[in-house]
Scaffold this active site. Structure first.
Site, PDB file in Angstrom:
ATOM      1  N   ARG A 197     -24.139  -3.851   5.900  1.00 20.59           N
ATOM      2  CA  ARG A 197     -25.233  -2.960   5.782  1.00 20.59           C
ATOM      3  C   ARG A 197     -26.139  -3.831   4.800  1.00 20.59           C
ATOM      4  O   ARG A 197     -27.329  -3.576   4.647  1.00 20.59           O
ATOM      5  CB  ARG A 197     -24.843  -1.740   5.425  1.00 20.59           C
ATOM      6  CG  ARG A 197     -24.319  -1.014   6.751  1.00 20.59           C
ATOM      7  CD  ARG A 197     -24.513   0.634   6.608  1.00 20.59           C
ATOM      8  NE  ARG A 197     -23.985   1.094   8.299  1.00 20.59           N
ATOM      9  CZ  ARG A 197     -23.971   2.305   8.299  1.00 20.59           C
ATOM     10  NH1 ARG A 197     -24.202   3.261   7.304  1.00 20.59           N
ATOM     11  NH2 ARG A 197     -23.399   2.798   9.735  1.00 20.59           N
TER      12      ARG A 197
ATOM     13  N   ASP B 196     -35.256  14.325   3.586  1.00 27.32           N
ATOM     14  CA  ASP B 196     -33.997  13.450   3.539  1.00 27.32           C
ATOM     15  C   ASP B 196     -34.002  12.409   2.540  1.00 27.32           C
ATOM     16  O   ASP B 196     -34.898  12.245   1.990  1.00 27.32           O
ATOM     17  CB  ASP B 196     -34.003  12.487   4.994  1.00 27.32           C
ATOM     18  CG  ASP B 196     -32.608  11.988   5.555  1.00 27.32           C
ATOM     19  OD1 ASP B 196     -32.085  12.405   6.269  1.00 27.32           O
ATOM     20  OD2 ASP B 196     -32.281  11.012   4.892  1.00 27.32           O
TER      21      ASP B 196
HETATM   22  C1  LIG Z   1     -25.933  11.967  10.315  1.00 30.66           C
HETATM   23  S1  LIG Z   1     -27.497  12.458   9.679  1.00 30.66           S
HETATM   24  C2  LIG Z   1     -27.637  14.111  10.311  1.00 30.66           C
HETATM   25  C3  LIG Z   1     -29.066  14.233  10.827  1.00 30.66           C
HETATM   26  C4  LIG Z   1     -29.116  15.947  11.424  1.00 30.66           C
HETATM   27  N1  LIG Z   1     -29.075  16.904  10.457  1.00 30.66           N
HETATM   28  C5  LIG Z   1     -28.238  16.122  12.624  1.00 30.66           C
HETATM   29  O1  LIG Z   1     -27.260  16.782  12.564  1.00 30.66           O
HETATM   30  O2  LIG Z   1     -28.478  15.616  13.622  1.00 30.66           O
HETATM   31  C6  LIG Z   1     -27.291  12.637   8.032  1.00 30.66           C
HETATM   32  C7  LIG Z   1     -28.499  12.357   7.294  1.00 30.66           C
HETATM   33  O3  LIG Z   1     -28.176  12.908   5.726  1.00 30.66           O
HETATM   34  C8  LIG Z   1     -28.804  11.990   5.061  1.00 30.66           C
HETATM   35  N2  LIG Z   1     -28.343  12.056   3.860  1.00 30.66           N
HETATM   36  C9  LIG Z   1     -27.267  11.447   2.928  1.00 30.66           C
HETATM   37  N3  LIG Z   1     -27.132  11.845   1.827  1.00 30.66           N
HETATM   38  C10 LIG Z   1     -28.080  12.476   1.291  1.00 30.66           C
HETATM   39  C11 LIG Z   1     -28.397  13.028   0.120  1.00 30.66           C
HETATM   40  N4  LIG Z   1     -27.805  12.806  -1.034  1.00 30.66           N
HETATM   41  N5  LIG Z   1     -29.781  13.685   0.069  1.00 30.66           N
HETATM   42  C12 LIG Z   1     -30.506  13.961   1.176  1.00 30.66           C
HETATM   43  N6  LIG Z   1     -30.192  13.519   2.334  1.00 30.66           N
HETATM   44  C13 LIG Z   1     -28.776  12.770   2.629  1.00 30.66           C
HETATM   45  C14 LIG Z   1     -28.909  10.663   5.459  1.00 30.66           C
HETATM   46  O4  LIG Z   1     -29.959  10.019   5.138  1.00 30.66           O
HETATM   47  C15 LIG Z   1     -29.296  10.993   7.093  1.00 30.66           C
HETATM   48  O5  LIG Z   1     -29.987  10.932   7.745  1.00 30.66           O
END
Ligand SMILES: C[S@@+](CC[C@H](N)C(=O)[O-])C[C@H]1O[C@@H](n2cnc3c(N)ncnc32)[C@H](O)[C@@H]1O
Length: 279
Positions: free
Chosen positions: A40, A149
């Site tokens: 990545r 996000d």
């Molecule tokens: C797997 S996606 C989930 C998307 C949606 N909530 C769903 O359930 O379909 C996880 C998201 O969490 C975000 N994320 C991870 N760490 C984070 C942080 N410290 N603060 C805000 N967002 C975060 C990632 O960028 C990613 O877009």
């Protein structure tokens, strides 16, 4: 030689990145993700012309603007999502919002909803379709929706509101017709969410690790689904405590179906699997 094949990520370098990612975003990569991190971050090395991961690491640490750290987190975060994912939550949302809006003595107006970790927008778009549909049948219903996000890359995609046809597989046909228009984009058939629907969501970058959330008003429903799986237990515990602080009394926290708050200390009441309430 091209950096993508030449650069090796040593265990020591991996640990440096792992600590940096954990400190900044709370994402806990564990011991096993060396090849994933190498793959990545390879594109970031190529983009910046760095010849080793150490050189790239030193650059990120020295970049006072924080921009490269943002790019690094963008590259590392997992953003899998889809429209109407875990559809029962949207039935729960509609039932709850209807009850709140029609409560004669104490209606909640507006109902404040937060999609925390919204990825490329499928979750907030599902929320806004659900709420708009309900508003057509429910007098007095008002809502505000914030979607945040940490990743600027997915937020840009979310704001665009453009989906490949297969992404709409779980969208009920009536909603598909009402809320999307078909467009041709780069020679491909795509679906675009209608601007008046998109305009009902406020998108913003927010790191869930921030010490405090900058909200003036309490939130009625927080969707934080499939985000905490990337965090370790102490990080989850701190995050849920912050959610509890910003929730209005009687408000709910919804988490992903493979997640649970069983193993952490928190002040919320269990309602049903994946649904918790602030009493
Ligand atoms: C797997 S996606 C989930 C998307 C949606 N909530 C769903 O359930 O379909 C996880 C998201 O969490 C975000 N994320 C991870 N760490 C984070 C942080 N410290 N603060 C805000 N967002 C975060 C990632 O960028 C990613 O877009």
């Amino acid at each position: 030689m091209a950096t993508d094949t030449a650069a090796e990520l040593t265990r020591e370098e991996y640990d440096l990145f792992r600590d940096l990612i954990y400190q900044h975003a709370g994402i806990n990569l564990g011991d096993q993700k060396l090849q994933l991190v190498r793959a990545r971050l390879g594109a970031r090395l190529r983009a910046g012309g760095f010849s080793s991961y150490r050189e790239y690491y030193n650059f990120v640490k020295g970049d006072r603007s924080g921009q490269e750290l943002t790019q690094l987190i963008d590259a590392i975060s997992t953003n899998t999502t889809h429209l109407f994912r875990e559809a029962k939550h949207f039935d729960f949302l509609a039932e709850t919002a209807r009850a709140w809006a029609t409560d004669r003595r104490n209606p909640r107006r507006p109902i404040r909803i937060w999609s925390a970790g919204c990825s490329s927008g499928e979750e907030p778009y599902t929320i806004v379709m659900t709420m708009d549909d309900l508003a057509r049948r429910t007098k007095g219903l008002q809502f505000k929706l914030l979607a945040t996000d940490i990743s600027t890359r997915v937020l840009a995609k979310a704001q665009r509101g453009l989906f490949e046809p297969d992404k709409l597989a779980k969208v009920p046909p009536a909603f598909r017709k009402r809320y999307f228009v078909s467009v041709r984009q780069d020679g491909r058939d795509m679906f675009e969410i209608r601007p008046e629907i998109r305009g009902q969501i406020r998108f913003a970058r927010l790191n869930l690790m921030d010490e405090r959330f900058p909200f003036r008003n309490k939130i009625d429903i927080i969707f934080c689904r499939n985000v905490m799986i990337y965090f370790d237990r102490p990080t989850q515990e701190r995050l849920v405590a912050k959610f509890a602080q910003v929730l209005a009394p009687g408000g709910y926290l919804l988490i992903g179906h493979s997640e649970s708050l069983n193993n952490i200390k928190h002040s919320l009441a269990y309602v049903m699997p994946t649904v918790y309430q602030k009493k």
